[in-house]
Motif scaffolding. Structure first.
Motif, mmCIF file in Angstrom:
data_model
loop_
_atom_site.group_PDB
_atom_site.id
_atom_site.type_symbol
_atom_site.label_atom_id
_atom_site.label_comp_id
_atom_site.label_asym_id
_atom_site.label_seq_id
_atom_site.Cartn_x
_atom_site.Cartn_y
_atom_site.Cartn_z
ATOM 1 N N THR A 1 -20.786 -23.752 -28.071
ATOM 2 C CA THR A 1 -19.578 -24.469 -27.652
ATOM 3 C C THR A 1 -18.346 -23.924 -28.360
ATOM 4 N N ALA A 2 -18.423 -23.781 -29.665
ATOM 5 C CA ALA A 2 -17.273 -23.323 -30.456
ATOM 6 C C ALA A 2 -16.880 -21.896 -30.104
ATOM 7 N N ASP A 3 -17.853 -20.986 -30.031
ATOM 8 C CA ASP A 3 -17.531 -19.581 -29.750
ATOM 9 C C ASP A 3 -16.964 -19.403 -28.342
ATOM 10 N N THR A 4 -17.526 -20.107 -27.372
ATOM 11 C CA THR A 4 -17.030 -19.997 -26.001
ATOM 12 C C THR A 4 -15.599 -20.502 -25.919
ATOM 13 N N ARG A 5 -15.342 -21.624 -26.557
ATOM 14 C CA ARG A 5 -13.984 -22.191 -26.538
ATOM 15 C C ARG A 5 -12.999 -21.272 -27.262
ATOM 16 N N THR A 6 -13.408 -20.754 -28.415
ATOM 17 C CA THR A 6 -12.516 -19.906 -29.200
ATOM 18 C C THR A 6 -12.207 -18.584 -28.499
ATOM 19 N N LEU A 7 -13.210 -17.943 -27.944
ATOM 20 C CA LEU A 7 -13.017 -16.608 -27.371
ATOM 21 C C LEU A 7 -12.431 -16.610 -25.967
ATOM 22 N N THR A 8 -12.655 -17.685 -25.198
ATOM 23 C CA THR A 8 -12.168 -17.684 -23.821
ATOM 24 C C THR A 8 -11.111 -18.743 -23.538
ATOM 25 N N GLY A 9 -11.037 -19.754 -24.388
ATOM 26 C CA GLY A 9 -10.113 -20.850 -24.141
ATOM 27 C C GLY A 9 -10.613 -21.812 -23.084
ATOM 28 N N THR A 10 -11.857 -21.636 -22.654
ATOM 29 C CA THR A 10 -12.444 -22.481 -21.620
ATOM 30 C C THR A 10 -13.191 -23.636 -22.270
ATOM 31 N N ARG A 11 -13.026 -24.806 -21.697
ATOM 32 C CA ARG A 11 -13.750 -25.975 -22.199
ATOM 33 C C ARG A 11 -15.203 -25.893 -21.729
ATOM 34 N N VAL A 12 -16.123 -26.273 -22.601
ATOM 35 C CA VAL A 12 -17.544 -26.280 -22.284
ATOM 36 C C VAL A 12 -17.948 -27.727 -22.008
ATOM 37 N N ALA A 13 -18.390 -27.991 -20.792
ATOM 38 C CA ALA A 13 -18.769 -29.350 -20.410
ATOM 39 C C ALA A 13 -20.090 -29.737 -21.055
ATOM 40 N N GLU A 14 -21.032 -28.799 -21.084
ATOM 41 C CA GLU A 14 -22.367 -29.113 -21.580
ATOM 42 C C GLU A 14 -23.083 -27.826 -21.983
ATOM 43 N N VAL A 15 -23.845 -27.915 -23.058
ATOM 44 C CA VAL A 15 -24.741 -26.835 -23.447
ATOM 45 C C VAL A 15 -26.140 -27.431 -23.501
ATOM 46 N N VAL A 16 -27.007 -26.940 -22.639
ATOM 47 C CA VAL A 16 -28.392 -27.400 -22.594
ATOM 48 C C VAL A 16 -29.235 -26.375 -23.343
ATOM 49 N N VAL A 17 -29.890 -26.808 -24.410
ATOM 50 C CA VAL A 17 -30.751 -25.918 -25.185
ATOM 51 C C VAL A 17 -32.195 -26.231 -24.810
ATOM 52 N N VAL A 18 -32.885 -25.218 -24.297
ATOM 53 C CA VAL A 18 -34.280 -25.357 -23.896
ATOM 54 C C VAL A 18 -35.126 -24.540 -24.863
ATOM 55 N N VAL A 19 -36.075 -25.198 -25.507
ATOM 56 C CA VAL A 19 -36.979 -24.498 -26.421
ATOM 57 C C VAL A 19 -38.149 -23.978 -25.585
ATOM 58 N N GLU A 20 -38.206 -22.669 -25.416
ATOM 59 C CA GLU A 20 -39.251 -22.045 -24.600
ATOM 60 C C GLU A 20 -40.558 -21.870 -25.374
ATOM 61 N N HIS A 21 -40.447 -21.401 -26.624
ATOM 62 C CA HIS A 21 -41.641 -21.134 -27.429
ATOM 63 C C HIS A 21 -41.395 -21.536 -28.877
ATOM 64 N N LEU A 22 -42.455 -21.985 -29.511
ATOM 65 C CA LEU A 22 -42.447 -22.175 -30.959
ATOM 66 C C LEU A 22 -43.259 -21.034 -31.541
ATOM 67 N N VAL A 23 -42.675 -20.330 -32.486
ATOM 68 C CA VAL A 23 -43.312 -19.129 -33.039
ATOM 69 C C VAL A 23 -43.715 -19.414 -34.483
ATOM 70 N N PRO A 24 -45.030 -19.596 -34.740
ATOM 71 C CA PRO A 24 -45.440 -19.779 -36.124
ATOM 72 C C PRO A 24 -45.338 -18.470 -36.891
ATOM 73 N N ASP A 25 -45.140 -18.556 -38.180
ATOM 74 C CA ASP A 25 -45.041 -17.355 -38.987
ATOM 75 C C ASP A 25 -46.364 -16.599 -38.924
ATOM 76 N N GLY A 26 -46.284 -15.314 -38.686
ATOM 77 C CA GLY A 26 -47.474 -14.481 -38.596
ATOM 78 C C GLY A 26 -47.929 -14.266 -37.151
ATOM 79 N N ALA A 27 -47.266 -14.905 -36.187
ATOM 80 C CA ALA A 27 -47.624 -14.727 -34.773
ATOM 81 C C ALA A 27 -46.825 -13.581 -34.175
ATOM 82 N N ARG A 28 -47.194 -13.211 -32.962
ATOM 83 C CA ARG A 28 -46.540 -12.174 -32.157
ATOM 84 C C ARG A 28 -46.851 -10.829 -32.654
#
Length: 119
Positions: free
Chosen positions: A92-119
């Motif tokens: 929200t902050a970076d978009t507003r600062t760099l473009t001057g555009t208001r951000v109505a909503e930011v939806v954060v979707v957690v796709e994966h949980l990565v335990p240490d030592g995985a991947r």
């Protein structure tokens, strides 16, 4: 005798033209902001998540706000709510600062949980 040159009139910025920012610009700003917001959470871990994936619903008119959807991988165990809040606030902050555009909503979707030592 010198000729008089008319002084150009100063018009308001909106009267001089319009600026249209492409959705892909918003997406790149949001992806970078999400990466930077999560950098500390991934530091010191052998496993890393994938890059953030971003979709943006751009403004219908130049003055309308944008909606951003950010899909992220998060380290586990961690305070997932705090990490998601950090991503949302940074995007929200970076978009507003760099473009001057208001951000109505930011939806954060957690796709994966990565335990240490995985991947």
């Amino acid at each position: 005798m010198a000729a008089l040159v008319p002084v150009p009139s100063r018009r308001e910025p909106g009267a001089r033209g319009r600026l249209r920012i492409a959705d892909r610009v918003y997406a790149r700003i949001a992806a970078r902001a999400a990466r930077e917001a999560l950098a500390d959470a991934w530091q010191g871990r052998s496993a890393r998540g994938g890059p953030p994936r971003v979709t943006v619903t751009g403004p219908a008119t130049p003055s309308a706000p944008v909606t951003v959807r950010v899909s992220v991988d998060l380290p586990f165990p961690a305070d997932l709510a705090a990490l998601a809040r950090t991503v949302r606030d940074r995007v929200t902050a970076d978009t507003r600062t760099l473009t001057g555009t208001r951000v109505a909503e930011v939806v954060v979707v957690v796709e994966h949980l990565v335990p240490d030592g995985a991947r």
